[in-house]
Design a protein around this motif. Structure first.
Motif, short mmCIF file in Angstrom:
data_model
loop_
_atom_site.label_atom_id
_atom_site.label_comp_id
_atom_site.label_asym_id
_atom_site.label_seq_id
_atom_site.Cartn_x
_atom_site.Cartn_y
_atom_site.Cartn_z
N UNK A 158 -2.69 -2.08 -8.92
CA UNK A 158 -1.92 -3.28 -9.26
C UNK A 158 -1.15 -3.83 -8.06
N UNK A 159 -1.28 -3.15 -6.90
CA UNK A 159 -0.52 -3.48 -5.70
C UNK A 159 1.00 -3.44 -5.94
N UNK A 160 1.43 -2.54 -6.84
CA UNK A 160 2.87 -2.30 -6.98
C UNK A 160 3.39 -1.50 -5.80
N UNK A 161 2.50 -0.72 -5.22
CA UNK A 161 2.82 -0.03 -3.97
C UNK A 161 1.51 0.19 -3.23
N UNK A 162 1.61 0.56 -1.97
CA UNK A 162 0.40 0.78 -1.18
C UNK A 162 0.43 2.18 -0.59
N UNK A 163 -0.74 2.82 -0.59
CA UNK A 163 -0.84 4.17 -0.02
C UNK A 163 -1.71 4.11 1.23
N UNK A 164 -1.14 4.61 2.33
CA UNK A 164 -1.88 4.72 3.59
C UNK A 164 -1.97 6.19 3.99
N UNK A 165 -3.05 6.52 4.68
CA UNK A 165 -3.20 7.87 5.20
C UNK A 165 -3.03 7.84 6.71
N UNK A 166 -2.05 8.57 7.21
CA UNK A 166 -1.86 8.70 8.66
C UNK A 166 -2.50 10.01 9.10
N UNK A 167 -3.37 9.94 10.11
CA UNK A 167 -4.10 11.15 10.50
C UNK A 167 -4.21 11.28 12.01
N UNK A 168 -4.55 12.48 12.45
CA UNK A 168 -4.84 12.68 13.87
C UNK A 168 -6.11 11.90 14.21
N UNK A 169 -6.08 11.24 15.36
CA UNK A 169 -7.23 10.41 15.70
C UNK A 169 -8.52 11.21 15.82
#
Ligand SMILES: [Zn+2]
Length: 505
Positions: free
Chosen positions: A443-454
């Motif tokens: 619903x785009x109430x929040x956004x989830x991003x994954x931060x990772x080692x390159x």
């Protein structure tokens, strides 16, 4: 023992036999010696959330060393079976005035059975029995009272004061009973003892003569007793006597909690084939084990222990798998010995998921996949997609827009979750609850991003939640905080992030 008292008309002093113990001096020497021997051996134990338990000297309340030696009293505690360990909360240890223990003692007086409850307060140097009226239970009085009420009272562990009041305000409960009973100590199990040396005396009393209660002497002496097992059960439950004769002692102790069937043969009464009787007797089965045995008949004690760790799950699972096989399977999984309960409940989820997806539950490869959590996560994702057919598509479409915010430096990269599976995988790797965010993300109430080692883009590192163009949560595995380099990366990213607000897409 005799005492001098006035006669009924207050005219003469007569020499009368003492019927009831009224103060410490009336307590027989053997009983006093028993109580003294207890107080010399007791230790107190407190449980601490993270570090197990601590043991304290019952004499001075100082902590004991690892060898259970008290430096202050220069005394070693050697008798460390469960009987001598009293569990207390830290609060009671620091406020010693509350510490006491109780000893029950039977006595037979003119065919009437009396149960005394002697309180020993450890901060005084002597026995401190409660006043006679408040510390004795006449078993005949118990017998007069309607048994349902008695059962509730005696089998309840700790009752609120209002419950006690409600009980005694019931007109069916006789006043004489109320008077002796209200102050009587109810069992909490760890700070009460039963004097067992005179149990044979109960053979002489009308109420107990058929009960066989004296056969439980050893168990009672190990402190396996409750108030109901020495009062209600032997008097009211006819099963008590039979169970003792069958050497099912633990069942006798708990017999009022067990539903026995009607009928003449073993199977009708116990609800299980007679071939299990020997096993039941050999392990002196407890009522908890007996319930499990009825649910899943077996003579494998380790299997019963396994079943006890997830009864509700197994009630369903036993329809689909042989629990022997499931036990072997779970035990073969990584680190399962420390997480048996989690494995069981996740396996239960897994089977429910398979049922929903219409999978073939006869197929051993489906029931017992090589890597359980990999399959479990795949099934969870599928279930969520089936339950929300549009959701996966929505997350995917949104991720195309959120990709405008893909960002990297020399060390890290950050990119948006692009499917239900990707979120379940992150959740599983990080041991966090991000899988429950799927709908909010869709619903785009929040956004989830994954931060990772390159150079390890498949391996979870930091799960990031964004709202209104701001990082609101950033957590590493097990919801731990991020370090300063990771924080710096995220704050640099925040500066260039394009806020993609609900309604924009
Ligand atoms: Zn000490």
């Amino acid at each position: 023992m005799r005492q001098l008292v006035y006669d009924d008309d207050f005219k003469e002093i007569v020499n009368e036999k003492i019927k009831y113990w009224q103060n410490v001096s009336d307590i027989p020497k053997k009983v006093k010696d028993y109580i003294t021997s207890l107080s010399n051996e007791l230790i107190f134990r407190t449980y601490n959330d993270e570090y197990g338990y601590k043991d304290y000297c019952s004499n001075c309340l100082k902590e004991l060393d690892v060898n259970h030696y008290c430096e202050h009293c220069q005394k070693s505690y050697t008798n460390l079976n469960k009987k001598y360990i009293i569990y207390l909360s830290q609060k009671y240890i620091s406020d010693m005035k509350y510490i006491c223990f109780y000893t029950y003692v039977f006595d037979v007086v003119d065919d009437e059975v009396i149960l005394y409850n002697i309180e020993n307060q450890l901060n005084y140097d002597h026995l401190a029995p409660l006043k006679y009226k408040e510390s004795t239970l006449s078993i005949a009085n118990i017998y007069d009272v309607k048994k349902d009420y008695l059962y509730e009272r005696i089998n309840g562990d700790t009752l609120e004061y209002s419950q006690i009041e409600a009980f005694f305000n019931n007109p069916e409960v006789e006043e004489k009973f109320t008077n002796t009973y209200i102050e009587f100590c109810f069992p909490s199990n760890s700070n009460q003892f039963l004097y067992t040396d005179n149990l044979d005396e109960l053979k002489k009393s009308a109420l107990y003569k058929y009960s066989q209660i004296w056969e439980l002497k050893d168990k009672f002496n190990d402190n396996d007793f409750t108030l109901s097992s020495i009062t209600y059960n032997p008097i009211y439950c006819k099963e008590f006597e039979y169970l003792i004769k069958m050497q099912l002692y633990n069942l006798a102790i708990d017999c009022s909690k067990i539903n026995f069937g009607k009928g003449k043969n073993f199977k009708d009464i116990f609800g299980i084939d007679k071939k299990y009787y020997k096993f039941m007797k050999d392990i002196d089965i407890t009522s908890e084990q007996f319930d499990l045995l009825k649910m899943y008949p077996t003579t494998d004690l380790a299997l019963l222990e396994f079943i006890s760790k997830g009864i509700y799950a197994f009630e369903v699972l036993k329809e689909y798998v042989k629990l022997e096989d499931l036990k072997k399977y779970i035990e073969s999984q990584e680190d399962s010995e420390n997480h048996i309960r989690r494995y069981i409940s996740d396996y239960y989820d897994y089977i429910n998921g398979l049922i929903m997806l219409g999978a073939d539950l006869k197929d051993k490869k489906v029931l017992y996949p090589k890597n359980f959590y990999e399959e479990h996560d795949r099934v969870s994702a599928e279930v969520m997609i089936v339950e929300n057919p549009n959701l996966d598509q929505k997350i995917h479409n949104l991720s195309n827009i959120l990709s405008l915010n893909v960002y990297e430096n020399d060390e890290y990269i950050i990119f948006p979750a692009d499917s239900i599976s990707s979120m379940i995988d992150e959740s599983s790797q990080q041991q966090n609850c991000v899988r429950t965010y799927c709908e909010r993300v869709g619903e785009n109430d929040c956004q989830i991003y994954f931060m990772r080692d390159k150079n390890a883009k498949d391996k979870s590192l930091v799960t990031v939640e964004v709202r209104d163009g701001k990082v609101v949560q950033a957590r590493t595995k097990f919801n731990k905080d991020i370090d300063s380099r990771q924080r710096k990366f995220l704050s640099d990213w925040e500066k260039v992030m394009i806020p993609i607000i609900k309604g924009d897409n």
